[in-house]
Design a protein around this motif. Sequence first.
Motif, mmCIF file in Angstrom:
data_model
loop_
_atom_site.group_PDB
_atom_site.id
_atom_site.type_symbol
_atom_site.label_atom_id
_atom_site.label_comp_id
_atom_site.label_asym_id
_atom_site.label_seq_id
_atom_site.Cartn_x
_atom_site.Cartn_y
_atom_site.Cartn_z
ATOM 1 N N GLN A 79 2.350 -7.511 -0.040
ATOM 2 C CA GLN A 79 3.274 -6.920 -1.008
ATOM 3 C C GLN A 79 2.747 -5.587 -1.541
ATOM 4 O O GLN A 79 3.502 -4.624 -1.705
ATOM 5 C CB GLN A 79 3.500 -7.895 -2.165
ATOM 6 C CG GLN A 79 4.316 -9.118 -1.785
ATOM 7 C CD GLN A 79 4.443 -10.109 -2.924
ATOM 8 O OE1 GLN A 79 3.738 -10.018 -3.931
ATOM 9 N NE2 GLN A 79 5.331 -11.078 -2.764
ATOM 10 N N GLY A 80 1.429 -5.544 -1.815
ATOM 11 C CA GLY A 80 0.831 -4.308 -2.291
ATOM 12 C C GLY A 80 0.905 -3.196 -1.258
ATOM 13 O O GLY A 80 1.190 -2.037 -1.590
ATOM 14 N N LYS A 91 4.464 -1.979 -0.975
ATOM 15 C CA LYS A 91 4.810 -1.182 -2.144
ATOM 16 C C LYS A 91 4.270 0.233 -2.018
ATOM 17 O O LYS A 91 4.947 1.209 -2.335
ATOM 18 C CB LYS A 91 4.258 -1.846 -3.402
ATOM 19 C CG LYS A 91 4.667 -1.165 -4.689
ATOM 20 C CD LYS A 91 4.150 -1.923 -5.894
ATOM 21 C CE LYS A 91 4.590 -1.232 -7.190
ATOM 22 N NZ LYS A 91 4.089 -1.956 -8.394
ATOM 23 N N ARG A 92 3.025 0.343 -1.535
ATOM 24 C CA ARG A 92 2.431 1.669 -1.340
ATOM 25 C C ARG A 92 3.189 2.470 -0.276
ATOM 26 O O ARG A 92 3.415 3.671 -0.418
ATOM 27 C CB ARG A 92 0.964 1.533 -0.954
ATOM 28 C CG ARG A 92 0.052 1.158 -2.117
ATOM 29 C CD ARG A 92 -1.397 1.048 -1.660
ATOM 30 N NE ARG A 92 -2.271 0.782 -2.775
ATOM 31 C CZ ARG A 92 -2.816 1.697 -3.570
ATOM 32 N NH1 ARG A 92 -2.526 2.980 -3.356
ATOM 33 N NH2 ARG A 92 -3.616 1.374 -4.562
ATOM 34 N N SER A 122 6.302 2.117 0.570
ATOM 35 C CA SER A 122 7.622 2.512 0.060
ATOM 36 C C SER A 122 7.528 3.679 -0.911
ATOM 37 O O SER A 122 8.472 4.468 -1.034
ATOM 38 C CB SER A 122 8.292 1.317 -0.630
ATOM 39 O OG SER A 122 7.536 0.910 -1.761
ATOM 40 N N CYS A 123 6.407 3.798 -1.614
ATOM 41 C CA CYS A 123 6.226 4.899 -2.563
ATOM 42 C C CYS A 123 5.832 6.196 -1.868
ATOM 43 O O CYS A 123 6.017 7.286 -2.420
ATOM 44 C CB CYS A 123 5.162 4.544 -3.601
ATOM 45 S SG CYS A 123 5.656 3.218 -4.723
#
Length: 311
Positions: free
Chosen positions: A290-291, A294-295, A297-298
């Motif tokens: 998940q982390g 998330k990175r 996607s950012c």
Amino acid sequence: MHWNREMSDLVLAVYSITLIMGLPANLLAFYTFVRKVRRDAKPIDVLLLSLNISDLIFLFFLPFHMKEAADMKWNFTHFFCAMSMFIFFTAIYNNTFILTAISVERYLGVAFPIKYKIKRNPRNAVITSFIFLVISMGHCSVVFIVQYWIPTNSTTQEQLTQNACYVEFSKEQLKVLMPVRLELFLVLFCIPFLICCFCYINFILILSRLSNISPKKRFRAIGLALATLLVFTICFMPYSVSHLVGFIEWHSPHWREYALLTSTFNASLDPFIFYFSSSALRETLKLCTQGLLKRLSCYPKALYSQSSTDQ
């Protein structure tokens, strides 16, 4: 090994895949198991940590054998040859014992759930892991005996192992080595393999009769059993059978070098067993995934913001 360019390329490929796949997965597992043992240790956690440490030690020594394959000869000292092979073989056979202990632990947990839950103790798993390590080291110490066994002919041990590590043996060395290899086949492979098969076959049969277990848990449990039996079959069986064939023919079979390569995959396949066995590892892997997502996607947003600022 008897080196040639094809064999060197094959060994480098197998060892590289094992190292690339096995090292990150085992490091993540080590982090998870250490935290779990410190917080709430259970016998299965201790056994998984022991298996994980064995794999990491194995992976630490693997680059030295990769260099041997790249150079197509052994360029380190004779003592380090004996030490590296001792670690190599000890990790293999120690893993067979620990995998068997995990199968017994899982079987007892479903066959005698109440009695086992009352009597289980992490200390027993620590003692068991230590005993397994001592037995494995004791058997594999034959590497040092053979490596420094002085042949009766005029060829010295240094000449015999000038370009290879633990390959060439005299007749006197074979008299010591071959019976030990037969014992390794019988005691350190056949007995653990039979126990593992018994435990996991009954484990699956018991689970199939229980209606109060969710399909997801049943899938993970069956996955654990199949993954362990797969590791035994792919990683340990070919190499162990070479011991039996070698004893019958009284020399190492030519395909033993390829069988030994399959044993190296153990360090990259054990993480599948960790995954099916440990809910803590599954949770850690989920958080890491998940982390990472998330990175990722950012990252496009950061690029877009940077380009807008530049304009």
